[in-house]
Design an enzyme around this catalytic site. Structure first.
Site, PDB file in Angstrom:
ATOM      1  N   ASP A 441      77.472  61.668   8.633  1.00 48.23           N
ATOM      2  CA  ASP A 441      77.427  60.518   7.967  1.00 48.23           C
ATOM      3  C   ASP A 441      76.505  60.119   6.703  1.00 48.23           C
ATOM      4  O   ASP A 441      76.458  61.469   6.440  1.00 48.23           O
ATOM      5  CB  ASP A 441      76.598  59.355   9.130  1.00 48.23           C
ATOM      6  CG  ASP A 441      76.713  58.099   8.859  1.00 48.23           C
ATOM      7  OD1 ASP A 441      77.889  57.440   7.843  1.00 48.23           O
ATOM      8  OD2 ASP A 441      77.078  57.328   9.890  1.00 48.23           O
ATOM      9  N   GLU A 444      75.167  59.130   0.695  1.00 46.07           N
ATOM     10  CA  GLU A 444      74.798  58.585  -0.754  1.00 46.07           C
ATOM     11  C   GLU A 444      72.690  58.627  -1.532  1.00 46.07           C
ATOM     12  O   GLU A 444      73.446  58.091  -2.526  1.00 46.07           O
ATOM     13  CB  GLU A 444      75.429  57.572  -0.154  1.00 46.07           C
ATOM     14  CG  GLU A 444      76.935  57.266   0.438  1.00 46.07           C
ATOM     15  CD  GLU A 444      76.900  56.883   2.215  1.00 46.07           C
ATOM     16  OE1 GLU A 444      77.970  56.971   2.595  1.00 46.07           O
ATOM     17  OE2 GLU A 444      75.658  56.884   2.440  1.00 46.07           O
TER      18      GLU A 444
END
Length: 763
Positions: A441, A444
Site C-alpha cells: 500500500d 506516493e
C-alpha cells in the site's frame, strides 16, 4: 526553440544530429511564439492589419542534440536534449523503467538531403526537417503516424505549438493531432477513456479516491488511433494536454531537461503493447490461487475476527482463497511497517496461517514503505543509512498523513542496496510462516527535495519510488518462496506492470465510484498491461447498498483478480439472503471459468497484454470501440458489460457488440455486430457475451469445495461457440501444454493431457 539542423553523424546504432536552438518568448495575451530571427524566417504575416509591435528576444544559439536509434523493427527511440544533458551519456536503462533497451535492434540507414534527414530502421522512418526543425514518424508504407505541430499557426502566422521548447525547468513537445485521431492511456486515469479534450498531470499521488482528478498509477505511455504507441522514458512529472488548450495539439511537457521518447508503430495496438513490454518487462503469471476469491476489511482487529470470517465462508458455501489482514497485525500501527507481529491480537503467526488454511484461506498482509519514529526499528534504519535523506543530509520527511504526536515518518531508500536487502529480509520470517502475499500500500509520499543513495535526480525520484518499492517486495517473495511472486500494489509508474498485481485504490462505494473504477482499469491496461483489480464494493463513502454490492461483485467476478474490501464489512452474507445467493453464484461462476482465466493469464504474461482489455485492443478499426469505457473484453473471447446501478430492480442496459456473432454466457441469447443493443437486466444477471468461434475451457465444479486447490485435477469442459472443428493449445493448471483437436462432440489431445476434457457445443 529548436530551429536548424547543423550536423549529422552516424555513431554505431545511433544517428546523432546537432540542432541550433534560439531563445523564444510567448506573445503576451495571445497564442504564439517568437525567436530573434527575422519575421520572414519565422513565417509571420507582416502584412496583417493591426499587427502588434514585436520586441524580439536576443538571437543567441545553443546546441541541442537529437539522437535516433531503433530498439526493434517497429520501435524508434528519439532523444532530444541540450548539450551536456545526462541522458546523452546514460544507457536507456538508467532510470529502471526500461529493462531491455535492444530487444530486437535494427541498424539505421540515413538519407541526407538539402531539406531533411530521413532515418529508417525496420518498418519505421523518422524525417527530421533541416529548417525549420520538425519531426515526423512514418510507418512501413511511408504514412505519417506522428508529427510535430509546426504547421499549426494563428492568423498572423505565429507558431502556436513549436515542435520542441526547452532549456529551463521543463521540455515541451508539441505533436499535431489528426482530425479523427483518438488518444488513450496515460496510466490509471479515472475519467473517460478517450483523453481528447483532457489535460492530465502525470504525477504519482495518494489520489484519495477515484473522483479527485489525481492518480495512484499514472504513466507517460499513450496509444494513438493513428497507429503508434508513445512512451516517455522519464520519472519526471509530465503534463499531457490532449487537445485541451489547442484542439489539434497533443502537448507533452516533462519537468526535465530532455525528452527520451519511444514510438512503436503498427496498426495493431496489441502488437505495439508487446513491443512496449519487450522494452519495459513483463510480469510472470501469478499462482493459480491468486485467481480465486479474496476477502478483506479495514480492519480485522483480532485473530478471532479473522477466523469467524473464514469459518463463515465455509458455512455459507462461498469459496475463498485469500483472507487479507490490514495494519492491525503490527504493534506500531501508525502508517508504519517494521514487521513486528502483534501477538496480543493475532497470536502465533504460523498457527494463524495454519488455522486459516484449514478453512481454505491463505493469508495476505498489509505493508507500507514508511517507518514511524515510535518503532524500535527506526533507530536501526537511521543509523545504518537505510532511510531516504533530503538534500541537506537529514532524514527526509514523509509527505502527507501527519503522525499523532507530530514527529514525521521516514521512508526506506530502495536505491541503497543494503537498505533494499534489509527490507527484503524483514519479509523472510513472514514468508517462511506461510504468508502468501503482501499488499504494498501507499508509496506516493516521497518528498521532492531528496538525495537518493544511487544519485537518481530529484526530478525523477518521486514517480520512480513506487516502482522500486514494489520491485523490492516482489523480488523478495520470488527469492524466498521460489514461486511466481505476487504483490497487491496501489501506487505505480511506467514499468510497474511487471510486478503483478495492482488494484485501483480507494474507490467510493457509489455507482460513480464503480464507473470510475472500470475506466481506471481500462486506461491502465493500455499503459501498464498485466494483472489489475479493484475493491469490490468500493473502499469508503456512503453505506453500500445491497444492489450495488451485487453489481460490483459481478464486475469483480470477471476481473483479472477478484477481491472484496472496504472500511466496513464486505462479506456477502452481511447484505441479506438474496445478495448472498446471487453473489455466491457469481463467485462460483468465476471458479468454473478458472481454466479460461488461466489461458488468458498465460497469454498475457507471454505477450505483454492486459487480462482486462479495452474493446479497441482487438477491434482497432471499429469506429465505436475507441470510446467504450463501460464495457470490456476479458481476454479476447468474453465481452463483459457491468451494470452501473445501486438498486435491486431490473434495469435497462445499452451495450455495443463488435463485429461477428456473440452469445450470452448465461442466457444463450445471440447478438450480431457491429451494432448497439438494449437489454433488460435483473439483479441476478450481468451481460457476458462469448465470441463466435471461441472455445471456453471450464472446470466441472464439485458441489462443495473451498478454494482453487480443490479443483486441480477436476475434469474440464470445452465450451465451443459456433460451428466447425477447432485446434487449440491449452495450458493446464500444472503448466503442461496440450494440443487439442475438437471434432464434432469430441476432443482429441496430443501429448500429455493435464485434465480430462469434455466438449459442450453452443450454436
Amino acid at each position: 526553440m529548436l530551429r536548424r539542423v547543423r550536423r549529422v553523424r552516424r555513431d554505431g546504432r545511433h544517428v546523432r544530429l546537432t540542432v541550433d536552438a534560439h531563445p523564444a518568448v510567448q506573445l503576451p495575451g495571445i497564442p504564439g511564439w517568437l525567436t530573434g530571427e527575422s519575421l520572414l524566417d519565422q513565417g509571420v504575416e507582416t502584412t496583417m492589419p493591426n499587427l502588434p509591435d514585436l520586441e524580439l528576444p536576443a538571437l543567441t544559439t545553443k546546441p541541442w542534440h537529437v539522437v535516433v536509434s531503433f530498439a526493434g523493427p517497429r520501435t524508434v527511440r528519439i532523444v532530444v536534449a541540450p548539450a551536456g544533458a545526462r541522458v546523452l551519456d546514460e544507457e536507456p536503462t538508467w532510470l529502471g523503467i526500461v529493462t531491455d533497451p535492444w530487444p530486437d535492434p535494427v541498424e539505421p540507414s540515413v538519407a541526407d538531403t538539402d531539406d531533411a534527414i530521413v532515418v529508417t530502421g525496420g518498418q519505421v522512418g523518422v524525417r527530421v526537417s533541416r529548417f525549420p526543425f520538425a519531426l515526423a514518424v512514418t510507418d512501413a508504407e511511408g504514412r505519417v503516424v506522428l508529427r510535430t505541430a509546426e504547421r499549426l499557426r494563428q492568423v498572423a502566422g505565429f507558431p502556436m505549438a513549436p515542435p520542441v521548447l526547452g532549456g529551463g525547468e521543463s521540455t515541451l513537445l508539441h505533436c499535431e493531432l489528426g482530425p479523427d485521431e483518438e488518444i488513450t492511456g496515460f496510466g490509471e486515469q479515472f475519467g473517460q477513456l478517450l483523453k481528447n479534450g483532457q489535460e492530465l498531470r502525470l504525477r504519482v499521488e495518494d489520489a484519495l479516491g477515484t473522483g479527485t482528478g489525481m492518480a495512484y498509477k499514472p504513466a507517460p505511455v499513450w496509444q494513438s488511433s493513428a497507429g503508434y504507441t508513445g512512451f516517455l522514458n522519464t520519472g519526471a512529472t509530465v503534463t499531457a494536454d490532449v487537445g485541451h488548450t489547442r484542439p489539434s495539439v497533443l502537448a507533452l511537457e516533462a519537468t526535465d531537461e530532455a525528452l527520451d521518447l519511444y514510438v512503436s508503430v503498427d496498426p495493431d495496438p496489441a502488437v505495439r503493447l508487446g513491443d512496449y513490454t519487450a522494452l519495459t518487462g513483463r510480469g510472470t503469471r501469478p499462482p493459480l490461487w491468486a485467481f480465486g476469491y479474496w476477502m478483506g476489511r479495514c480492519r480485522y482487529h483480532s485473530r478471532e475476527e479473522m477466523e469467524q470470517v473464514a469459518r463463515g465462508m465455509v458455512e455459507h458455501g462461498v469459496p475463498c482463497d485469500v483472507l487479507h489482514l490490514d495494519p492491525d497485525w503490527l504493534v506500531v500501527d501508525r502508517l508504519n511497517t517494521d514487521f513486528v507481529w502483534n501477538t496480543d491480537r493475532f497470536g502465533d503467526r504460523r498457527e494463524l496461517v495454519k488455522t486459516l488454511d484449514g478453512y481454505g484461506c491463505r493469508l495476505s498482509v498489509w505493508e507500507v514503505p514508511y517507518i514511524d519514529p515510535v518503532s524500535p526499528r527506526y533507530s536501526e534504519a537511521e543509523a545504518q543509512g537505510y532511510l531516504v535523506r533530503d538534500a541537506s543530509g537529514a532524514v527526509a520527511h514523509l509527505r502527507g498523513t501527519p503522525t499523532p504526536d507530530g514527529r514525521p515518518r521516514a521512508l526506506v531508500d530502495f536505491t541503497n542496496p543494503a537498505a533494499r536487502r534489509w527490507w527484503q529480509q524483514l519479509h523472510g520470517d513472514l514468508l517462511d510462516d506461510g504468508v502468501a502475499v503482501f499488499k504494498t500500500d501507499f508509496g506516493e509520499g516521497l518528498p521532492d527535495d531528496v538525495a537518493l543513495a544511487d544519485g537518481t535526480p530529484q526530478r525523477h525520484a518521486h514517480n520512480l519510488y513506487p516502482l522500486k518499492y514494489n520491485a523490492a517486495v516482489s523480488e523478495a517473495i520470488a527469492e524466498r518462496t521460489g514461486r511466481a511472486p505476487l504483490v497487491w500494489g496501489r501506487s505505480g509508474w511506467a514499468g510497474s506492470h511487471r510486478y503483478p498485481g495492482q488494484w485501483g485504490g480507494d474507490a467510493e462505494s457509489t455507482v460513480a465510484g464503480m464507473r470510475a473504477t472500470v475506466r481506471g482499469g481500462l486506461s491502465y491496461a493500455l499503459s501498464a498491461p498485466g494483472f489489475w483489480s479493484h475493491d469490490i464494493g468500493g473502499f469508503f463513502g456512503p453505506e453500500l447498498t445491497p444492489g450495488l454490492y451485487v453489481r460490483w461483485t459481478q464486475f469483480g467476478a470477471f476481473s483479472p483478480l477478484m477481491r472484496a474490501h472496504g472500511l466496513r464489512p464486505r462479506e456477502p452474507w452481511k447484505f441479506g439472503e438474496r445478495v448472498l445467493a446471487i453473489s455466491r453464484d457469481w463467485i462460483r461462476l468465476r471458479y468454473s471459468l478458472l481454466p479460461y482465466l488461466w489461458q488468458v493469464a498465460t497469454e498475457s504474461a507471454a505477450q505483454g497484454w492486459p487480462v482486462m482489455r479495452p474493446v479497441s485492443l482487438h477491434y482497432p478499426g471499429d469506429p465505436v470501440a475507441g470510446g467504450l469505457d463501460g464495457q470490456y473484453l476479458l481476454g479476447a473471447d468474453l465481452l463483459v458489460v457491468p451494470v452501473f446501478d445501486d438498486g435491486d430492480a431490473p434495469v435497462t442496459r445499452r451495450l455495443y457488440v463488435p463485429e461477428g456473432r456473440w452469445t450470452d454466457l448465461l442466457t444463450g441469447d445471440a447478438y450480431a455486430g457491429p451494432s448497439w443493443h438494449t437489454v433488460t437486466v435483473p439483479l441476478e444477471c450481468m451481460p457476458v457475451l462469448v465470441r463466435d468461434s471461441a472455445v471456453i475451457p471450464r472446470v466441472d465444479l464439485p458441489t462443495t469445495f473451498r478454494r482453487t486447490d480443490d479443483l486441480v485435477g477436476s475434469p474440464w469442459q470445452l465450451h465451443v461457440y459456433g460451428a466447425g472443428d477447432r485446434e487449440l493449445s491449452l495450458t493446464g493448471f500444472d503448466g503442461t501444454d496440450t494440443s487439442v483437436r475438437i471434432s464434432g462432440g469430441t476432443a482429441e489431445a496430443t501429448g500429455r493431457q493435464p485434465v480430462r476434457q469434455e466438449v459442450v457445443r453452443h450454436g
